[in-house]
Design a protein around this motif. Sequence first.
Motif, PDB file in Angstrom:
ATOM      1  N   VAL A 128      -9.678 -61.695 -24.905  1.00  0.00           N
ATOM      2  CA  VAL A 128     -10.919 -62.467 -24.795  1.00  0.00           C
ATOM      3  C   VAL A 128     -11.929 -61.997 -25.838  1.00  0.00           C
ATOM      4  CG1 VAL A 128     -12.906 -62.935 -23.303  1.00  0.00           C
ATOM      5  CG2 VAL A 128     -10.587 -63.129 -22.400  1.00  0.00           C
ATOM      6  N   GLU A 129     -12.042 -60.700 -26.023  1.00  0.00           N
ATOM      7  CA  GLU A 129     -12.973 -60.162 -27.026  1.00  0.00           C
ATOM      8  C   GLU A 129     -12.564 -60.595 -28.428  1.00  0.00           C
ATOM      9  OE1 GLU A 129     -14.604 -55.894 -28.744  1.00  0.00           O
ATOM     10  OE2 GLU A 129     -13.659 -55.966 -26.768  1.00  0.00           O
ATOM     11  N   TYR A 130     -11.265 -60.537 -28.741  1.00  0.00           N
ATOM     12  CA  TYR A 130     -10.776 -60.932 -30.063  1.00  0.00           C
ATOM     13  C   TYR A 130     -11.059 -62.411 -30.330  1.00  0.00           C
ATOM     14  CZ  TYR A 130      -7.680 -62.196 -33.854  1.00  0.00           C
ATOM     15  OH  TYR A 130      -7.180 -62.697 -35.029  1.00  0.00           O
ATOM     16  N   VAL A 131     -10.722 -63.259 -29.371  1.00  0.00           N
ATOM     17  CA  VAL A 131     -10.911 -64.701 -29.552  1.00  0.00           C
ATOM     18  C   VAL A 131     -12.398 -65.034 -29.655  1.00  0.00           C
ATOM     19  CG1 VAL A 131     -10.595 -66.967 -28.473  1.00  0.00           C
ATOM     20  CG2 VAL A 131      -8.725 -65.314 -28.480  1.00  0.00           C
ATOM     21  N   THR A 132     -13.214 -64.410 -28.828  1.00  0.00           N
ATOM     22  CA  THR A 132     -14.656 -64.644 -28.871  1.00  0.00           C
ATOM     23  C   THR A 132     -15.223 -64.259 -30.234  1.00  0.00           C
ATOM     24  OG1 THR A 132     -14.818 -64.240 -26.495  1.00  0.00           O
ATOM     25  CG2 THR A 132     -16.859 -64.102 -27.756  1.00  0.00           C
TER      26      THR A 132
END
Length: 119
Positions: free
Chosen positions: A58-62
């Motif tokens: 989620v952090e990477y995609v965000t």
Amino acid sequence: MSTGPSSKVKVGSSQPSEASLKSKRGMFRKDLHHMMYGFGDDANPLPETVALVEDIVVEYVTNLVHKAEDVATKRGNLFAKDFLFLIRKDLPKLNRCTELLSLDEDIKQAKKITWRDED
């Protein structure tokens, strides 16, 4: 010197707050569970491990979406080419994304042909 809580977040920015990210937790657990097993993990990975992987994803995609928004600010629209630009130096990701985009286009063309034949 900044007196606010965070000098990184711009006023009116579309960056989600930490609370909104935490509220999305669990959305991908089932999928990640299956993917982890498919990549060689245990059939029943620890819930803590799945949660950690989910947080990382989620952090990477965000972050990737926010960078793509920065690239696209002059046009005002966000396109797939903005993401391709960001991952251009990571050849495995770039190749996989272009392959998936090509397959998506093939599927759209096949659907058009099928719909035309049904009429």
